[in-house]
Design a protein around this motif. Structure first.
Motif, PDB file in Angstrom:
ATOM      1  N   ASN A 149       0.791  -1.233   0.000  1.00 53.83           N
ATOM      2  CA  ASN A 149       0.000   0.000   0.000  1.00 53.83           C
ATOM      3  C   ASN A 149       0.824   1.283   0.000  1.00 53.83           C
ATOM      4  O   ASN A 149       0.242   2.373  -0.013  1.00 53.83           O
ATOM      5  CB  ASN A 149      -0.929   0.005   1.222  1.00 53.83           C
ATOM      6  N   ARG A 192      -6.708   0.241  -8.053  1.00 49.59           N
ATOM      7  CA  ARG A 192      -6.200   0.713  -6.765  1.00 49.59           C
ATOM      8  C   ARG A 192      -5.554   2.090  -6.872  1.00 49.59           C
ATOM      9  O   ARG A 192      -5.135   2.656  -5.853  1.00 49.59           O
ATOM     10  CB  ARG A 192      -5.168  -0.286  -6.221  1.00 49.59           C
ATOM     11  N   GLN A 246      -2.718   2.694  -8.280  1.00 51.07           N
ATOM     12  CA  GLN A 246      -1.287   2.553  -8.048  1.00 51.07           C
ATOM     13  C   GLN A 246      -0.511   2.504  -9.356  1.00 51.07           C
ATOM     14  O   GLN A 246      -0.917   1.816 -10.309  1.00 51.07           O
ATOM     15  CB  GLN A 246      -1.001   1.276  -7.246  1.00 51.07           C
ATOM     16  N   ASP A 277      -2.388 -10.059  -1.164  1.00 50.80           N
ATOM     17  CA  ASP A 277      -3.778  -9.782  -1.532  1.00 50.80           C
ATOM     18  C   ASP A 277      -4.263 -10.883  -2.477  1.00 50.80           C
ATOM     19  O   ASP A 277      -3.494 -11.411  -3.282  1.00 50.80           O
ATOM     20  CB  ASP A 277      -3.918  -8.421  -2.218  1.00 50.80           C
TER      21      ASP A 277
END
Length: 530
Positions: free
Chosen positions: A427, A449, A451, A493
């Motif tokens: 994260n 996400r 990202q 994840d």
């Protein structure tokens, strides 16, 4: 001089080109005699012309001023632009054109980017006469050529939304998800979504398969929904017209049909060739499109005929007993699903001792099996070689979808995971390097996400990426987790589930409807206990 053609393109020459020119001449002459006005729009259009067209498959260009341009992927929108530009008060009500459109295909798929269409437009006519005239023109055109039996398939772009609107408890998100599962004939997803929908009539429990004979059985019961009655009445009037003027043409319905373009609003019409397993012509109403260009309401209906399919249909041999071709991912997938297919009534005994053979036929000649690598299944399916495909969802996620993903067979179940050595922080804002065999799935996951990652495509053991410093983490499939543990990798994840799926070529569902529906229903019954 570079002698190599661009991927997906082709040259036309000699007898084949002469045959095509002859077809175009006959179609042009007949449409001229029928009072249609020819039109030819520009091959290159501004990208903004196609704001209502799914833009992922367009070829993009730039002009001298840096304007975004495209090779036209569709002919209707340029005609709408032409009418807005030249006929603000009174548009010509009957147009036709025979020209090429260009759409990107899956790279290295062997498919072509260019196809020739003959299309008619009936503008300003909101009556049922427009549908009848369009069908009459197309059937008369088809009668000029040596084709097999044609079937007319009737649908409506508003039907699914109209039926779903009768369930007020559904949220908009639920309606959209249900509509997508119906249009894509995804029975597994549809059953999952309707599991807790108590108001769903029993007649719609297999709605994605409600077409052809099954659709006709369900149709009278749908008349109980008041908003659906006008659609059914219109279909009946169209069918009566066809039976009166073309008594040898079969008419059927599709209660799960998807609009060819998002701007379609009402009646949808297809001319299906069972011998070829392809649609020869298609179209329908788009009553709101010209309203947006002109500022005034202008009903319209268009129908297009695919010249390449017409040429293929002329060469199609007389209809015989053709086996259903099943394309299987060889190895573990084939071994896992073989007992399931056998239980569903498919004789898979030829696969039990394959040796070095790759093509097999069942003893009853009802099915033919082709064993290929998993990544090749979709190519054989989408190019019309196969009718059914069986492969893992990890493979389908990475390729273009031009087929129906009908059933999750619940075999070969595993998980997509993000894994890395101990101490990895999924994260944080650092730009991670991710090793994977599945860049499309990985890109979608990290984009969701928000990202920014650098993806590294590997074909071998992706676990080596973090171990050698090539990558910070991996996204891969994990079934037991043992390989990850053996390489000191931890799961950070779980992205999604993976399993083997049953895919069906779009035309095959119509071409072999009774046999395939029987197989699909048998598979559903077998899977209930899983």
């Amino acid at each position: 001089m570079d002698r190599i053609l661009a991927a997906g393109s082709r040259d036309e020459y000699g007898q084949v080109l002469q045959e095509k020119q002859d077809i175009i001449f006959k179609i042009s002459r007949q449409l001229n005699q029928a009072g249609f006005t020819p039109i030819k729009t520009s091959l290159i259009e501004r990208q903004s012309t196609f704001d209502r067209y799914p833009g992922t498959d367009m070829f993009h260009l730039y002009d001298q001023a840096g304007e975004n341009l495209v090779l036209r992927p569709d002919m209707t929108l340029p005609v709408a632009r032409f009418i807005e530009t030249h006929y603000r008060s009174q548009a010509p009500n009957r147009l036709y054109y025979i020209d090429d459109v260009f759409r990107k295909t899956d790279y290295l798929s062997g498919d072509y980017n260019q196809e020739t269409q003959a299309r008619i437009e009936l503008i300003g006519d909101a009556s049922l006469g427009a549908e009848q005239k369009a069908i009459e023109i197309m059937l008369n055109l088809a009668a000029n050529f040596n084709l097999g039996q044609l079937e007319i398939v009737l649908g409506d772009a508003s039907l699914i939304d109209t039926i779903l609107a009768s369930f007020p408890a559904l949220s908009n998100q639920q309606r959209q998800a249900l509509k997508k599962s119906i249009e894509q004939k995804n029975l597994s997803r549809f059953q999952e979504l309707t599991k807790h929908l108590p108001d769903l009539p029993a007649v719609l429990t297999d709605w994605p398969l409600a077409f052809g004979q099954r659709g006709e059985e369900i149709l009278p019961k749908l008349g109980q929904i008041p908003a659906v009655k006008p659609i059914i009445i219109k279909w009946q009037k169209i069918a009566d017209f066809i039976h009166q003027h073309f008594p040898n043409i079969k008419v059927t319905v599709d209660l799960a049909g998807q609009a060819p373009q998002p701007y379609y609003t009402g009646t949808m019409i297809q001319g299906f060739l069972p011998d070829l397993g392809e649609t020869l012509f298609s179209g329908g109403r788009y009553d709101c499109l010209l309203k947006n260009f002109q500022g005034d309401f202008c009903p319209a209906l268009g129908m297009e005929l695919n010249i390449q399919r017409l040429m293929a249909a002329q060469k199609q041999p007389a209809k015989g007993q053709h086996p259903i071709v099943v394309v299987l991912a060889k190895g573990r997938v084939e071994e896992d699903v073989r007992p399931l297919l056998q239980a569903a009534g498919i004789d898979t005994s030829p696969l039990e001792h394959p040796g070095r053979r790759l093509i097999f036929e069942s003893a009853d000649h009802q099915f033919r099996f082709i064993l290929v690598k998993p990544t090749d299944v979709l190519k054989y399916l989408d190019r019309g070689i196969g009718d059914i495909g069986v492969v893992g969802s990890d493979t389908t996620d990475e390729q273009e979808q031009n087929h129906y993903d009908v059933l999750d067979l619940k075999r070969g179940q595993a998980e997509f995971v993000v894994a890395a050595p101990a101490g990895f922080n999924l994260n944080n804002s650092q730009r991670h390097r991710i090793a994977t065999k599945y860049p499309k799935r990985a890109g979608s996951y990290f984009n969701s996400r928000g990202q920014d990652v650098e993806l590294i495509k590997l074909e071998g053991s992706v676990e080596l990426g973090p171990l050698t410093g090539l990558a910070d983490a991996i996204m891969d499939i994990s079934q037991t987790g043992n390989t990850l543990k053996a390489n000191q990798l931890e799961v950070y994840d779980t992205v999604c589930q993976v399993s083997t799926h049953l895919l069906v070529r779009r035309g095959a569902l119509w071409q072999h409807q009774q046999q395939l529906t029987k197989v699909i229903e048998a598979l559903i019954n077998e899977l209930k206990g899983v």
